[in-house]
Design an enzyme around this catalytic site. Sequence first.
Site, PDB file in Angstrom:
ATOM      1  N   ASP A   1       3.959  -0.795  -0.290  1.00 22.98           N
ATOM      2  CA  ASP A   1       2.606  -1.051  -0.377  1.00 22.98           C
ATOM      3  C   ASP A   1       1.973   0.160  -1.459  1.00 22.98           C
ATOM      4  O   ASP A   1       2.912   0.823  -1.794  1.00 22.98           O
ATOM      5  CB  ASP A   1       1.867  -0.781   0.996  1.00 22.98           C
TER       6      ASP A   1
ATOM      7  N   ASP B   1      -2.111   1.222  -1.844  1.00 19.27           N
ATOM      8  CA  ASP B   1      -2.962   2.305  -1.119  1.00 19.27           C
ATOM      9  C   ASP B   1      -2.699   2.730   0.252  1.00 19.27           C
ATOM     10  O   ASP B   1      -2.226   1.925   1.053  1.00 19.27           O
ATOM     11  CB  ASP B   1      -4.457   1.325  -1.200  1.00 19.27           C
TER      12      ASP B   1
END
Length: 232
Positions: free
Chosen positions: A21, A23
């Site tokens: 991922d 953020d």
Amino acid sequence: MVLHTKARLDLPRLPQAVVFDMDGLLLDTERLWMAAMIETVADHGHDMSTGFYQTMLGNPWDGIRAMLVAEYGPELRVDDIRPVWTGRFVDLCREQLALKSGVVELLDLLDALGIPAAVATSSPKDLAIEHFDHLGIGSRFKLIVAQGDYDKGKPDPAPYLVATNRLGVRPQDCLALEDSHNGVRSASSAGMMTVMVPDLLGPTDEISALCTGVGIDLHEVRNALSVCSGKA
């Protein structure tokens, strides 16, 4: 933030690829997104708690939009929120954007092991590329899967299934690294080994049950991979 108490993160096998991922996992941006959103909503006459913002973590814009309408009512000009929110976030990034601890060391290990790294994010691809290039890691990923690359966002498995398909690796042979609940749901439902590295939110019982493990930070993930590879 609630962290696990397990002494060491263990992986069942060495992955053939790792999908990150972005953020809150690679980039220390979730706090900046939150600050920008709270300011933007305040400009529209509403108070937003950090608790409510955290419920939106890991959602694509369509999900966030629906949650804002449900929380504040149709009088909130939701479609005016997004560009202002994003603009404020970008301004904050120019001054405060930083990598999360352990990113470079983990990517170095993956290079040494010959394991490709990829990204599956709910953010726009041009923004992801801008962030990575700014921080000098743009060349470290084999591919970036972002908004527009999949039909449904997290928690749907689509982002991770697109990533594993493009990598040419079976989902069960890939390790997914996530910080959000919806990200964990997405990766786990795709059939991947899933490790959560909490940022703003710790794991619930439901999320822990979906994870192969929960790590304190990316240094712990690196150590787990080292042990699994026999390089420790």
